[in-house]
Design a protein around this motif. Structure first.
Motif: not given
Length: 212
Positions: A154-156, A160-163, A167-169, A173-174
């Motif tokens: 889930r953290d990985r 990927e979503l952060h990339a 703008q959401y970080g 904060h995961k």
């Protein structure tokens, strides 16, 4: 009547007997965040290759989780990682989606266990004896291993979503509803991976359009 995805409470007591054979531990990651899938893992450990340092994933550092993730994948008899999507979470609710992900994880095991132990107080619908264990991720090695696999996966995903949406970080904060995340929601609206059924996201969507 019981739901399609969990046994009624009376089926959740400790098992009175333990059939010989393979035990699978099951846990999830991602029930609380405002975005992304809920991830579940099922693990059958190999008694001939014990893994030192297994514990509740939340009690471990990120670096230690990563090392144990590789060790579990290398030395467990078999593992399975599954998920329920944002769309399924919004359609079913987070509890039922979590149970669905757990069921998928067990069904995905290469070897079929004779019994399953699940962290928490609810069970997915399975065709083998199962036991719900509160704080099982700190008490049962196979559940600890499953919690580590689910958390790292889930953290990985959040990295990927952060990339994709920096703008959401999400890397920090995961997906949880931190002040930083809520401020980003208010400023940018929701992205397609936000859970529309969760109240902070629903409030944002009532005020701003979905992120384009």
């Amino acid at each position: 009547m019981p739901s399609a995805n969990c046994w009624p409470p009376e089926r959740q007591a400790s098992l009175d007997w333990y059939p010989p054979g393979l035990l699978a531990g099951v846990d999830e990651a991602g029930r609380g965040p405002l975005a992304g899938p809920v991830v579940a893992a099922a693990v059958i450990l190999d008694d001939a290759h014990p893994i030192a340092g297994l514990a509740d994933s939340k009690a471990l550092t990120a670096a230690r989780r990563e090392r144990l993730y590789d060790e579990i994948r290398a030395h467990a008899l078999c593992v399975s990682i599954a998920q329920a999507s944002v769309e399924e979470i919004d359609r079913l609710n987070i509890l039922q989606a979590t149970l669905l992900a757990m069921r998928r994880a067990v069904l995905g095991l290469r070897l079929k266990p004779v019994r399953v132990q699940v962290d928490g107080n609810r069970l997915p619908q399975l065709d083998v004896p199962a036991e719900a264990i509160v704080r099982g991720d700190a008490r049962v090695a196979a559940i600890s291993a499953a919690s580590i696999l689910a958390k790292v996966t889930r953290d990985r995903w959040c990295q990927e979503l952060h990339a994709q949406y920096p703008q959401y970080g999400f890397a920090g904060h995961k997906g949880y509803g931190t002040a930083e995340h809520l401020a980003a929601l208010a400023q940018h609206g929701a992205c397609p991976q936000h859970r529309r059924s969760f109240a902070p996201v629903a409030r944002t969507l009532s005020q701003t359009p979905l992120f384009a």
